[in-house]
Motif scaffolding. Structure first.
Motif, PDB file in Angstrom:
ATOM      1  N   LEU A  28       0.800  -1.211   0.000  1.00  0.00           N
ATOM      2  CA  LEU A  28       0.000   0.000   0.000  1.00  0.00           C
ATOM      3  C   LEU A  28       0.839   1.269   0.000  1.00  0.00           C
ATOM      4  N   ASP A  46      -0.264   9.720  -0.630  1.00  0.00           N
ATOM      5  CA  ASP A  46      -0.808   8.434  -1.074  1.00  0.00           C
ATOM      6  C   ASP A  46      -2.303   8.322  -0.778  1.00  0.00           C
ATOM      7  N   ARG A  50      -5.075   7.978  -3.643  1.00  0.00           N
ATOM      8  CA  ARG A  50      -5.958   6.808  -3.593  1.00  0.00           C
ATOM      9  C   ARG A  50      -7.428   7.243  -3.587  1.00  0.00           C
ATOM     10  N   ALA A  53      -8.334   8.440  -7.078  1.00  0.00           N
ATOM     11  CA  ALA A  53      -8.505   7.312  -7.998  1.00  0.00           C
ATOM     12  C   ALA A  53      -9.830   6.611  -7.750  1.00  0.00           C
ATOM     13  N   ALA A 101      -3.865   0.080  -8.956  1.00  0.00           N
ATOM     14  CA  ALA A 101      -4.074   0.287  -7.519  1.00  0.00           C
ATOM     15  C   ALA A 101      -3.643  -0.944  -6.731  1.00  0.00           C
ATOM     16  N   GLY A 104       0.006  -1.062  -6.383  1.00  0.00           N
ATOM     17  CA  GLY A 104       0.581   0.012  -5.577  1.00  0.00           C
ATOM     18  C   GLY A 104       1.021   1.206  -6.406  1.00  0.00           C
ATOM     19  N   ARG A 105       0.704   1.232  -7.682  1.00  0.00           N
ATOM     20  CA  ARG A 105       1.048   2.374  -8.544  1.00  0.00           C
ATOM     21  C   ARG A 105      -0.128   3.345  -8.512  1.00  0.00           C
ATOM     22  N   LEU A 106      -0.185   4.143  -7.450  1.00  0.00           N
ATOM     23  CA  LEU A 106      -1.345   4.992  -7.220  1.00  0.00           C
ATOM     24  C   LEU A 106      -1.479   6.116  -8.236  1.00  0.00           C
ATOM     25  N   GLU A 107      -0.349   6.684  -8.671  1.00  0.00           N
ATOM     26  CA  GLU A 107      -0.435   7.757  -9.664  1.00  0.00           C
ATOM     27  C   GLU A 107      -1.015   7.225 -10.973  1.00  0.00           C
ATOM     28  N   ALA A 109      -2.948   4.639 -11.243  1.00  0.00           N
ATOM     29  CA  ALA A 109      -4.355   4.315 -10.975  1.00  0.00           C
ATOM     30  C   ALA A 109      -5.219   5.566 -11.104  1.00  0.00           C
TER      31      ALA A 109
END
Length: 184
Positions: A28, A46, A50, A53, A101, A104-107, A109
């Protein structure tokens, strides 16, 4: 500056400590670094990414649900190819957002969720759908009845006269045949 950053954190809905700070979850990308008073910690960014997204994904799904309801409500409507492609692209981008997501690639996502929402909105606001939303079948009836009623009234009256004439003529013909039969 500390007061402004603290108020900004409150407005964004960030808590003073990271969620699950006691659990080490590298998946996460939550780091148990406390928020500094002069800026934002990585976990705060983050959390915001999140949330963004998730909001983009939710908005895309809501738009696609609305589009499905409109298409279902108008079964006689032709679904243009561009509309179907935009809806397919939205679903594809949504799938990519979920995969990013989970990885863990939030950007990524957030970008895919934003693209998914954009495609869903372009499908919902397709010109053919918009014209049908603002001009439903009930209004067509209200528009065309005043145009055709003055034309239909004389046609209906003429048809009634023709039916009366036909009935009268068949009666006269039957009476004539009856009289001609008696004369022989």
């Amino acid at each position: 500056m500390e007061a402004a950053v603290g108020q900004l954190r409150q407005l964004l809905g960030l808590s003073p400590s990271p969620p699950h700070a006691d659990i080490d979850e590298p998946k996460l990308n939550i780091r148990s670094v406390p928020a500094s008073s002069a800026g934002f910690a990585t976990w705060e960014v983050d959390v915001l990414v999140r949330r963004r997204a998730a909001a983009g994904h939710r908005a895309a799904m809501d738009s696609l649900d609305s589009l499905a309801a409109v298409v279902k409500a108008m079964p006689e409507m032709d679904v243009p190819k561009a509309l179907a492609e935009a809806a397919g692209e939205s679903l594809s981008e949504s799938r990519l957002a979920r995969e990013a997501a989970v990885d863990g690639r939030l950007e990524d996502a957030a970008v895919h969720a934003r693209n998914s929402h954009a495609h869903a909105e372009s499908a919902f606001f397709h010109p053919q759908i918009i014209s049908l939303l603002y001009f439903p079948q009930e209004y067509k009836l209200a528009v065309y009845i005043p145009l055709f009623l003055p034309t239909l009234f004389p046609l209906f009256t003429g048809l009634m006269w023709d039916v009366k004439f036909y009935v009268r003529r068949t009666r006269c013909a039957a009476e004539h045949r009856r009289r001609a039969g008696k004369a022989d």
